[in-house]
Design a protein around this motif. Structure first.
Motif, PDB file in Angstrom:
ATOM      1  N   VAL A 159       0.843  -1.192   0.000  1.00  0.00           N
ATOM      2  CA  VAL A 159       0.000   0.000   0.000  1.00  0.00           C
ATOM      3  C   VAL A 159       0.882   1.246   0.000  1.00  0.00           C
ATOM      4  O   VAL A 159       1.860   1.332   0.751  1.00  0.00           O
ATOM      5  CB  VAL A 159      -0.925   0.029   1.234  1.00  0.00           C
ATOM      6  CG1 VAL A 159      -1.778   1.302   1.250  1.00  0.00           C
ATOM      7  CG2 VAL A 159      -1.812  -1.212   1.267  1.00  0.00           C
ATOM      8  N   VAL A 216      -3.257   0.680  -4.062  1.00  0.00           N
ATOM      9  CA  VAL A 216      -2.699  -0.663  -4.232  1.00  0.00           C
ATOM     10  C   VAL A 216      -2.545  -0.898  -5.724  1.00  0.00           C
ATOM     11  O   VAL A 216      -3.528  -0.845  -6.470  1.00  0.00           O
ATOM     12  CB  VAL A 216      -3.620  -1.738  -3.615  1.00  0.00           C
ATOM     13  CG1 VAL A 216      -3.066  -3.136  -3.913  1.00  0.00           C
ATOM     14  CG2 VAL A 216      -3.761  -1.528  -2.113  1.00  0.00           C
ATOM     15  N   ALA A 221      -7.526   2.608  -3.158  1.00  0.00           N
ATOM     16  CA  ALA A 221      -8.064   1.570  -2.287  1.00  0.00           C
ATOM     17  C   ALA A 221      -8.743   2.141  -1.047  1.00  0.00           C
ATOM     18  O   ALA A 221      -9.567   1.467  -0.424  1.00  0.00           O
ATOM     19  CB  ALA A 221      -6.948   0.623  -1.849  1.00  0.00           C
ATOM     20  N   VAL A 242     -12.888   2.636   2.623  1.00  0.00           N
ATOM     21  CA  VAL A 242     -11.963   1.677   2.007  1.00  0.00           C
ATOM     22  C   VAL A 242     -12.759   0.826   1.030  1.00  0.00           C
ATOM     23  O   VAL A 242     -13.865   0.363   1.349  1.00  0.00           O
ATOM     24  CB  VAL A 242     -11.287   0.785   3.067  1.00  0.00           C
ATOM     25  CG1 VAL A 242     -10.390  -0.258   2.405  1.00  0.00           C
ATOM     26  CG2 VAL A 242     -10.476   1.636   4.043  1.00  0.00           C
ATOM     27  N   ASP A 243     -12.214   0.651  -0.165  1.00  0.00           N
ATOM     28  CA  ASP A 243     -12.833  -0.214  -1.169  1.00  0.00           C
ATOM     29  C   ASP A 243     -13.044  -1.610  -0.576  1.00  0.00           C
ATOM     30  O   ASP A 243     -12.194  -2.150   0.122  1.00  0.00           O
ATOM     31  CB  ASP A 243     -11.914  -0.296  -2.391  1.00  0.00           C
ATOM     32  CG  ASP A 243     -12.542  -1.041  -3.549  1.00  0.00           C
ATOM     33  OD1 ASP A 243     -12.759  -2.257  -3.430  1.00  0.00           O
ATOM     34  OD2 ASP A 243     -12.786  -0.402  -4.597  1.00  0.00           O
ATOM     35  N   GLU A 245     -12.840  -4.492  -1.730  1.00  0.00           N
ATOM     36  CA  GLU A 245     -11.826  -5.490  -2.096  1.00  0.00           C
ATOM     37  C   GLU A 245     -10.594  -5.415  -1.208  1.00  0.00           C
ATOM     38  O   GLU A 245      -9.856  -6.406  -1.069  1.00  0.00           O
ATOM     39  CB  GLU A 245     -11.430  -5.286  -3.562  1.00  0.00           C
ATOM     40  CG  GLU A 245     -10.432  -6.296  -4.083  1.00  0.00           C
ATOM     41  CD  GLU A 245     -10.092  -6.090  -5.545  1.00  0.00           C
ATOM     42  OE1 GLU A 245      -8.996  -6.515  -5.970  1.00  0.00           O
ATOM     43  OE2 GLU A 245     -10.926  -5.486  -6.266  1.00  0.00           O
ATOM     44  N   PHE A 246     -10.358  -4.256  -0.587  1.00  0.00           N
ATOM     45  CA  PHE A 246      -9.105  -4.069   0.154  1.00  0.00           C
ATOM     46  C   PHE A 246      -9.319  -3.906   1.656  1.00  0.00           C
ATOM     47  O   PHE A 246      -8.413  -3.461   2.370  1.00  0.00           O
ATOM     48  CB  PHE A 246      -8.371  -2.842  -0.399  1.00  0.00           C
ATOM     49  CG  PHE A 246      -8.023  -2.962  -1.852  1.00  0.00           C
ATOM     50  CD1 PHE A 246      -7.039  -3.837  -2.281  1.00  0.00           C
ATOM     51  CD2 PHE A 246      -8.718  -2.218  -2.798  1.00  0.00           C
ATOM     52  CE1 PHE A 246      -6.732  -3.963  -3.628  1.00  0.00           C
ATOM     53  CE2 PHE A 246      -8.410  -2.332  -4.150  1.00  0.00           C
ATOM     54  CZ  PHE A 246      -7.420  -3.211  -4.570  1.00  0.00           C
ATOM     55  N   ARG A 247     -10.480  -4.284   2.135  1.00  0.00           N
ATOM     56  CA  ARG A 247     -10.725  -4.172   3.564  1.00  0.00           C
ATOM     57  C   ARG A 247     -10.006  -5.273   4.340  1.00  0.00           C
ATOM     58  O   ARG A 247      -9.565  -6.267   3.767  1.00  0.00           O
ATOM     59  CB  ARG A 247     -12.230  -4.192   3.848  1.00  0.00           C
ATOM     60  CG  ARG A 247     -12.923  -2.934   3.335  1.00  0.00           C
ATOM     61  CD  ARG A 247     -14.428  -2.962   3.486  1.00  0.00           C
ATOM     62  NE  ARG A 247     -15.024  -1.773   2.867  1.00  0.00           N
ATOM     63  CZ  ARG A 247     -16.325  -1.576   2.723  1.00  0.00           C
ATOM     64  NH1 ARG A 247     -17.181  -2.472   3.167  1.00  0.00           N
ATOM     65  NH2 ARG A 247     -16.774  -0.465   2.152  1.00  0.00           N
ATOM     66  N   ARG A 249      -7.111  -5.078   5.751  1.00  0.00           N
ATOM     67  CA  ARG A 249      -5.666  -5.075   5.521  1.00  0.00           C
ATOM     68  C   ARG A 249      -4.969  -3.967   6.307  1.00  0.00           C
ATOM     69  O   ARG A 249      -3.791  -3.703   6.090  1.00  0.00           O
ATOM     70  CB  ARG A 249      -5.378  -4.912   4.018  1.00  0.00           C
ATOM     71  CG  ARG A 249      -5.850  -6.092   3.186  1.00  0.00           C
ATOM     72  CD  ARG A 249      -5.599  -5.902   1.700  1.00  0.00           C
ATOM     73  NE  ARG A 249      -4.222  -5.603   1.363  1.00  0.00           N
ATOM     74  CZ  ARG A 249      -3.748  -5.574   0.112  1.00  0.00           C
ATOM     75  NH1 ARG A 249      -4.567  -5.850  -0.892  1.00  0.00           N
ATOM     76  NH2 ARG A 249      -2.500  -5.285  -0.139  1.00  0.00           N
ATOM     77  N   ILE A 251      -5.748  -0.738   6.194  1.00  0.00           N
ATOM     78  CA  ILE A 251      -5.693   0.538   5.467  1.00  0.00           C
ATOM     79  C   ILE A 251      -6.408   1.640   6.243  1.00  0.00           C
ATOM     80  O   ILE A 251      -5.893   2.755   6.385  1.00  0.00           O
ATOM     81  CB  ILE A 251      -6.284   0.369   4.054  1.00  0.00           C
ATOM     82  CG1 ILE A 251      -5.352  -0.516   3.209  1.00  0.00           C
ATOM     83  CG2 ILE A 251      -6.478   1.725   3.379  1.00  0.00           C
ATOM     84  CD1 ILE A 251      -5.900  -0.864   1.831  1.00  0.00           C
TER      85      ILE A 251
END
Length: 306
Positions: A159, A216, A221, A242-243, A245-247, A249, A251
């Motif tokens: 990231v 990302v 993201a 947060v999108d 798809e990228f939760r 993680r 972020i």
């Protein structure tokens, strides 16, 4: 549209934004002070209401003046609605009259439901809304964290993070798309870019240096958008998304720390934000050390029910 049925001596008027802005600011400030809330009122709050997509200020906003000509109350409606009465004029039926007016106007517009936010510190307003058929929908929490020990570790693996480029169409449009998608399940309606940007990016208090974007592989993201708080010592997070798809993680946690670290460098003492029960994000904020300062409730009324 028929005028509301007001107590004797009170009169209804359309809004004149340039002339009425300072009077409305004073009315809202007085209402907050009566509840023991001393923080400064956002000077751009009226503009945010008037720029709602679909709201016609001439038809959907109403001011009430007292017999001496002073501003006593105001109301607006556009699916969401707001009614506020100056503390010196409460208990005279103005709030009830304006709630009736907002409902009649909403039905004229073809709206099928109304929602309004009420301070949990104001049981009289809560009781009035319940008496008019409004029922609880969502709880909002204002959270805060002291910035003494905020540290900024490296971002999660894979990231990259940088501040948003204010005025950059690519950044702004990408932020709009992600923000709208992230909150689609909880919003009353999609917001077109111009309305969304007026609320988040194109206001005098927007703080781009405290508003990081996370990427990302070059794809946006996550984002955090922050505001200045004129006359106050806390930095404010307006939105965090947060999108899908990228939760999970890390972020969101990193974006918060990034923004709070920027607030600390600016000499601020606390970070603050609102969240609500529909997002499921309260645990995240509590785990990073935030605590609840106060609460409000969103109440709603179904206009299609008999």
């Amino acid at each position: 549209m028929a005028a509301p049925h007001l107590p004797a001596g009170y009169t209804a008027h359309p809004i004149d934004p340039p002339a009425d802005r300072p009077r409305l600011h004073d009315l809202v400030t007085a209402g907050r002070a009566a509840l023991g809330l001393t923080e400064a009122v956002d000077p751009g709050a009226l503009d945010i209401v008037l720029k709602r997509d679909g709201l016609d200020p001439a038809a959907d906003v109403l001011l009430v003046r007292a017999p001496d000509g002073e501003l006593a109350a105001w109301a607006w409606t556009d699916r969401r609605t707001g009614v506020e009465v100056h503390p010196a004029h409460r208990g005279r039926g103005l709030g009830s009259a304006l709630l009736d007016w907002t409902e009649r106007r909403a039905r004229e517009r073809g709206d099928t439901a109304l929602t309004q936010t009420v301070e949990d510190l104001d049981p009289a307003a809560t009781a009035l809304l319940h008496a008019h058929g409004y029922r609880p929908k969502v709880t909002n929490w204002l959270l805060e964290i002291p910035l003494d020990d905020v540290e900024l570790p490296p971002p999660p693996d894979g990231v990259t993070v940088r501040p948003i480029r204010a005025g950059d169409p690519a950044d702004e449009r990408a932020a709009h798309r992600l923000g709208e998608a992230a909150f689609a399940d909880w919003q009353e309606r999609p917001k077109p870019f111009e309305e969304w940007a007026a609320f988040h990016l194109h206001r005098a208090t927007f703080a781009p240096e405290r508003s990081p974007l996370a990427f990302v592989d070059g794809r946006l993201a996550g984002l955090l958008l922050a505001l200045e708080r004129p006359g106050r010592t806390d930095g404010y997070v307006q939105t965090l998304a947060v999108d899908r798809e990228f939760r999970h993680r890390g972020i969101a946690r990193h974006l918060l720390r990034y923004s709070f670290a920027a607030c600390r460098r600016a000499g601020l003492t606390h970070g603050t934000l609102w969240t609500h029960s529909g997002t499921g994000a309260l645990d995240l904020y509590l785990k990073i050390g935030m605590t609840v300062r106060r609460t409000t409730s969103v109440v709603g009324k179904d206009l299609t029910a008999n």
